[in-house]
Design a protein around this motif. Sequence first.
Motif, PDB file in Angstrom:
ATOM      1  N   PRO A  46       0.804  -1.224   0.000  1.00  0.00           N
ATOM      2  CA  PRO A  46       0.000   0.000   0.000  1.00  0.00           C
ATOM      3  C   PRO A  46       0.840   1.279   0.000  1.00  0.00           C
ATOM      4  N   GLN A  47       2.068   1.208   0.429  1.00  0.00           N
ATOM      5  CA  GLN A  47       2.973   2.357   0.309  1.00  0.00           C
ATOM      6  C   GLN A  47       4.403   1.858   0.206  1.00  0.00           C
ATOM      7  N   LEU A  48       5.266   2.749  -0.254  1.00  0.00           N
ATOM      8  CA  LEU A  48       6.641   2.380  -0.563  1.00  0.00           C
ATOM      9  C   LEU A  48       7.389   1.841   0.660  1.00  0.00           C
ATOM     10  N   GLU A  49       7.169   2.451   1.808  1.00  0.00           N
ATOM     11  CA  GLU A  49       7.826   1.982   3.034  1.00  0.00           C
ATOM     12  C   GLU A  49       7.472   0.520   3.287  1.00  0.00           C
ATOM     13  N   GLU A  50       6.229   0.170   2.993  1.00  0.00           N
ATOM     14  CA  GLU A  50       5.771  -1.186   3.251  1.00  0.00           C
ATOM     15  C   GLU A  50       6.333  -2.163   2.212  1.00  0.00           C
TER      16      GLU A  50
ATOM     17  N   HIS B  26      10.473   7.702  -9.993  1.00  0.00           N
ATOM     18  CA  HIS B  26       9.443   6.906 -10.674  1.00  0.00           C
ATOM     19  C   HIS B  26      10.070   5.684 -11.354  1.00  0.00           C
ATOM     20  N   SER B  27      11.255   5.899 -11.948  1.00  0.00           N
ATOM     21  CA  SER B  27      11.921   4.788 -12.644  1.00  0.00           C
ATOM     22  C   SER B  27      12.265   3.675 -11.659  1.00  0.00           C
ATOM     23  N   GLU B  28      12.634   4.059 -10.450  1.00  0.00           N
ATOM     24  CA  GLU B  28      12.950   3.041  -9.447  1.00  0.00           C
ATOM     25  C   GLU B  28      11.702   2.219  -9.117  1.00  0.00           C
ATOM     26  N   ILE B  29      10.593   2.908  -8.883  1.00  0.00           N
ATOM     27  CA  ILE B  29       9.436   2.131  -8.399  1.00  0.00           C
ATOM     28  C   ILE B  29       8.693   1.411  -9.525  1.00  0.00           C
ATOM     29  N   VAL B  30       8.601   2.017 -10.705  1.00  0.00           N
ATOM     30  CA  VAL B  30       7.967   1.268 -11.802  1.00  0.00           C
ATOM     31  C   VAL B  30       8.941   0.190 -12.291  1.00  0.00           C
ATOM     32  N   GLY B  31      10.225   0.491 -12.172  1.00  0.00           N
ATOM     33  CA  GLY B  31      11.251  -0.469 -12.588  1.00  0.00           C
ATOM     34  C   GLY B  31      11.264  -1.744 -11.749  1.00  0.00           C
ATOM     35  N   MET B  32      10.584  -1.728 -10.615  1.00  0.00           N
ATOM     36  CA  MET B  32      10.474  -2.961  -9.830  1.00  0.00           C
ATOM     37  C   MET B  32       9.625  -3.995 -10.568  1.00  0.00           C
ATOM     38  N   GLN B  33       8.745  -3.536 -11.441  1.00  0.00           N
ATOM     39  CA  GLN B  33       7.789  -4.472 -12.073  1.00  0.00           C
ATOM     40  C   GLN B  33       8.432  -5.510 -13.000  1.00  0.00           C
ATOM     41  N   PRO B  34       9.229  -5.078 -13.989  1.00  0.00           N
ATOM     42  CA  PRO B  34       9.766  -6.116 -14.885  1.00  0.00           C
ATOM     43  C   PRO B  34      10.639  -7.135 -14.152  1.00  0.00           C
ATOM     44  N   GLU B  35      11.244  -6.739 -13.045  1.00  0.00           N
ATOM     45  CA  GLU B  35      12.096  -7.681 -12.321  1.00  0.00           C
ATOM     46  C   GLU B  35      11.289  -8.550 -11.382  1.00  0.00           C
ATOM     47  N   SER B  36      10.322  -7.928 -10.696  1.00  0.00           N
ATOM     48  CA  SER B  36       9.543  -8.733  -9.747  1.00  0.00           C
ATOM     49  C   SER B  36       8.748  -9.796 -10.502  1.00  0.00           C
ATOM     50  N   ASN B  37       8.584  -9.586 -11.795  1.00  0.00           N
ATOM     51  CA  ASN B  37       7.916 -10.577 -12.643  1.00  0.00           C
ATOM     52  C   ASN B  37       8.529 -11.972 -12.525  1.00  0.00           C
TER      53      ASN B  37
ATOM     54  N   LYS C  27      17.329  -7.055  -4.728  1.00  0.00           N
ATOM     55  CA  LYS C  27      17.485  -5.996  -5.731  1.00  0.00           C
ATOM     56  C   LYS C  27      16.201  -5.177  -5.830  1.00  0.00           C
ATOM     57  N   VAL C  28      15.075  -5.864  -5.890  1.00  0.00           N
ATOM     58  CA  VAL C  28      13.792  -5.153  -5.988  1.00  0.00           C
ATOM     59  C   VAL C  28      13.564  -4.320  -4.712  1.00  0.00           C
ATOM     60  N   GLN C  29      13.996  -4.864  -3.591  1.00  0.00           N
ATOM     61  CA  GLN C  29      13.880  -4.100  -2.348  1.00  0.00           C
ATOM     62  C   GLN C  29      14.770  -2.848  -2.382  1.00  0.00           C
ATOM     63  N   ASP C  30      15.972  -2.989  -2.904  1.00  0.00           N
ATOM     64  CA  ASP C  30      16.848  -1.814  -3.041  1.00  0.00           C
ATOM     65  C   ASP C  30      16.159  -0.736  -3.858  1.00  0.00           C
ATOM     66  N   GLU C  31      15.468  -1.155  -4.906  1.00  0.00           N
ATOM     67  CA  GLU C  31      14.823  -0.172  -5.783  1.00  0.00           C
ATOM     68  C   GLU C  31      13.721   0.579  -5.040  1.00  0.00           C
ATOM     69  N   ALA C  32      12.953  -0.141  -4.239  1.00  0.00           N
ATOM     70  CA  ALA C  32      11.940   0.549  -3.424  1.00  0.00           C
ATOM     71  C   ALA C  32      12.635   1.547  -2.498  1.00  0.00           C
ATOM     72  N   GLY C  33      13.769   1.133  -1.938  1.00  0.00           N
ATOM     73  CA  GLY C  33      14.533   2.020  -1.054  1.00  0.00           C
ATOM     74  C   GLY C  33      15.048   3.248  -1.794  1.00  0.00           C
ATOM     75  N   HIS C  34      15.556   3.037  -3.005  1.00  0.00           N
ATOM     76  CA  HIS C  34      16.024   4.181  -3.803  1.00  0.00           C
ATOM     77  C   HIS C  34      14.867   5.134  -4.089  1.00  0.00           C
ATOM     78  N   GLY C  35      13.719   4.555  -4.397  1.00  0.00           N
ATOM     79  CA  GLY C  35      12.541   5.382  -4.678  1.00  0.00           C
ATOM     80  C   GLY C  35      12.226   6.268  -3.477  1.00  0.00           C
TER      81      GLY C  35
END
Lengths: 245, 353
Positions: free
Chosen positions: A31-35, B84-95, B112-120
């Motif tokens: 639901p949010q980025l932190e989560e 935005h690129s970090e968080i939308v970029g999680m999609q092709p990899e989390s696939n 890696k996907v977690q790092d991207e959320a962190g970068h976002g």
Amino acid sequence: MNEKAVAYVLRLGDDALVAAQRMAALATWAPQLEEDVALANIALDLLGQARALLTYAGELEGQGRDEDLLAYRRDEHEFTSALLVEQPDTDFAATMVKLLFFSAYQRLLYEELSAGDDETLAAIAAKSVKEVAYHLSHACAWTVRLGDGTEESKRRMQTAVDELWPYTHELFASDSVWRGYGFDPAGLRERWLGIVEPVLAEATLERPVDDWAPTGGRDGLHTEHFGYLVGEMQSLHRAHEGVSW
Amino acid sequence: MDPRASQPAFIPGAAELLAEVEAAESLLDQRGPAGAAAPAGGEEADLLAHFEAVIAADAKIEPRDWVPAGYRESLIRQIAQHAHSEIVGMQPESNWITRAPSLKRKAILLAKVQDEAGHGLYLYSVAESLGANRESLLTALHDGKQKYLNFINYPTLTWGDVGALAWLTDGAAVVNQVPLCRSSYGPYARAMVRVCKEESFHHRQGFDLLWTLSQGSPAQHTMAQEAVNRWWGPALAMFGPPHRDSTHSEKSMAWRIKRFTNDELRQRFVDITVPQAEILGLTLPDPALAWNSERGHYDFTPPDYEELKRVVAGNGPCNRQRLARRRQAHEQGEWVRAAAAAHAAKHSREDAA
């Protein structure tokens, strides 16, 4: 080979693996980025536990099976994870309630195992107990927030609690494997209730009555959801025989 | 154990890039808190003079400093696009997380996907230090008003794509981002130091994944080669249009938000990547690719800029899917965010009472 030890450790490993697979599938859906960061963190912890436990089960077995052969080359009925962890994440409420129930169980069981005679298992449990303590506090915080949040969140949380509660009984159902090695979780139900009931109360959620208590996971008889989970997890690995990744 | 520790083959070019990141980091450390703040309540002309002096001295602008509106807007646009690129970029990899073919690879990909959320998260915070707020930036993303990088709109069809995406597009991202560690905006420069270090790790993992496939069975080798064929073009296009057609470049370079042209960075990426492909035992899909000893660079065919335009305009293979998924996740989370806010409000009232 100590068959009882293998079966015991496999249960722990399969629980962690299936819980990790479910949680990892939620990446990008939080639901949010932190989560998103938090859920991935929890999934990584569970996956790490699964890898350590499956590796150890393979060593105890002594047939040359490593973590990947155990994860990718067994059929559905050979997995002995509890039915609780394979239940689908129908919404964020289901995810958090499942995490609450499961992490409270893991924390108690790992605590006991960390003081046990099997040194390898004790070491894995000692490391893991710190991780699941964090999972538990995360799940408690969300349970209270969402239970005591809005009307909608309360309704969703109560639905999740009601739907998942029956599957918690299996975690404490004793049998020859649980009695044959390590620590029998059968005795942990009261302490588990001691953790979970106050959280539900603070969250203004009702503790369901104990009636239906489905079992089968520990004997490899799973719910219909499980075939899809295993099929997806193993699809690529099984398509290529005898290669490295 | 860090799930990402693996046996790294030697990757030419990678160490040099990391050394640049570290050099930028030590410059940031030496400089400490920026020089004198702008005179408070000064005339606009004085403030502008101060700003220009900071830029000319190659010092850092900090959130407290007055900046021209254009500088602020350019930075917010650039940082938001990056976030935005970090968080939308999680999609092709989390696939591929649920289907990763070994538990170790699953852990690496998840991390890696977690790092991207962190970068976002980190980058949205930097944008907030410029006066933007995350919620409105997300709305702009969901409404298609702000963009993310082109390559994210391509599909990851096989496990090979997971490796090719990381090797080529994270590799291109590092080349693009290393100079940003010297951005004139302090918070962005500091964020980029951390992001670059992690991206360089991701690049290495992609290389390692492809290397394993390339040395593996014929089917695995083919999987790797076909994926590289698919990702080479999108990776080259990540550097944007040629400098002569780039709308934002001149101003960004003058303000030291940007330090090299798109073409210079693209060339650098090609020069670094060709020797890496040779080590991987994979070819890059460009018959014109050849060392030019006069220039001291590889010649190569530029990416298809018409395709880049189409993708940026919203007509790549996955634009609609990526945006719909992003919106769906956000909408699905609405009740959770509302409940968290309601709970916090209830309890802050109780605490106050």
